[in-house]
Write an enzyme that holds these catalytic residues in place. Structure first.
Site, PDB file in Angstrom:
ATOM      1  CG  LEU A  46      -2.104   0.933   1.281  1.00  0.00           C
ATOM      2  CD1 LEU A  46      -3.014   0.718   0.081  1.00  0.00           C
ATOM      3  CD2 LEU A  46      -2.887   0.741   2.570  1.00  0.00           C
ATOM      4  CG  ASP A  47       1.160   3.702  -3.555  1.00  0.00           C
ATOM      5  OD1 ASP A  47       1.946   2.755  -3.737  1.00  0.00           O
ATOM      6  OD2 ASP A  47       0.476   4.217  -4.461  1.00  0.00           O
TER       7      ASP A  47
END
Length: 310
Positions: A46-47
């Site tokens: 997840l960024d």
């Protein structure tokens, strides 16, 4: 003599609500420290600028990570109109600008081609490997390269709110490998506008949802209070879509040793009734304990992944 592993032999899943501006790797490290776990990993990056559901596997649960990597996901995100960026989000450098501000109705009118199986070019700032190197590393170094178009699946894409002329909120349900930033890039292009992702939140990964996600600070506070077990989900949580078969203690012992077991005809028929075509993966359970992930072949169960759970 084998070296003793550091940490505790804790196994299970954590449905973490990842905070803003934290990498997935850093999240894994902090949760691993909180549990003093021997081993930990995550099921899908997840960024850093995104928040939301980040399933983390501890101990024996890491063996089930590949099954969750293929799970469907859901996102809630906000588009900011007027500026395109290098990273396709608000942190990137401006590459283009425009005074065009698409309305909700205009956006809804062009959504159809973005739903279903679509062609998508991933963002240059992504973890995809190019000749053995991460694309985002090459992009930061200013190296020119092109990523290949990939087939991805978007199950649903809908506008949920238009708070002002500069922003639009949407929700998306999709298969693995789908990039929200690429959707926004291509949506803006279809409308003759410039836009980037301003806010991004992952709301679901398989059966892990934001309603059951736990914040990092809350988790660390549970650690101080010796209550971490309250947040730990069973190893088999990631195997929700895989048929389960109850086995005897004797068969459980054989599977744990890596040996196949013979199935009764009625067991074969019951498994065939629930297995999808071409799939032969079955989870063997002894009571509430996951024994092994197996492959059904010619009337027998052959262990593929054995779990050391008590």
């Amino acid at each position: 003599m084998a070296r003793r592993k550091k940490g505790d032999a804790i196994s299970g899943w954590i449905c973490l609500d990842k905070p803003y501006d934290l990498t997935s790797t850093s999240a894994v490290s902090r949760v691993r420290r909180a549990f003093n776990a021997q081993k930990a990993g995550h099921a899908g990056t997840l960024d850093p600028l995104a928040t939301g559901v980040l399933p983390l596997a501890l101990g024996e649960a890491t063996k089930t990570v590949p099954f969750l990597m293929d799970a469907d996901k859901a996102y809630r995100f906000t588009i900011a109109w007027g500026r395109s960026t290098t990273t396709l989000d608000r942190e990137g450098e401006t590459t283009d600008s425009s005074d065009v501000r698409p309305t909700r109705e205009q956006v809804e009118a062009v959504l159809a081609p973005f739903i279903g199986e679509i062609d998508q070019i991933p963002p240059n700032y992504s973890a995809i490997k190019v000749d053995g190197e991460r694309a985002y590393d090459l992009a930061r170094e200013g190296v020119e390269f092109e990523l290949k178009t990939r087939k991805v699946k978007v199950h649903a894409l809908r506008v949920t709110a238009a708070p002002d002329v500069d922003h639009l909120e949407l929700e998306m349900e999709c298969g693995k490998g789908t990039y929200v930033r690429a959707i926004v890039r291509d949506l803006a292009a279809a409308l003759g506008a410039c836009g980037h992702v301003d806010q991004l939140r992952r709301t679901r990964v398989g059966r892990f949802t934001e309603q059951t996600a736990i914040g990092l600070e809350t988790l660390e506070n549970l650690s101080y209070e010796a209550r971490l077990s309250e947040a730990l989900l069973p190893v088999e949580t990631a195997l929700d879509d895989i048929p389960a078969l109850a086995v005897t203690d004797e068969d459980a012992f054989r599977l744990a040793q890596g040996r196949a077991i013979v199935l009764l005809p009625r067991q074969v028929e019951s498994l065939k009734a629930v297995l999808t075509p071409g799939d032969r993966t079955v989870s063997a359970m002894s009571g509430q304990r996951l024994v092994a992930l197996c492959e059904m072949r010619a009337g027998s169960l052959n262990p593929v992944r054995v779990f050391q759970l008590t």
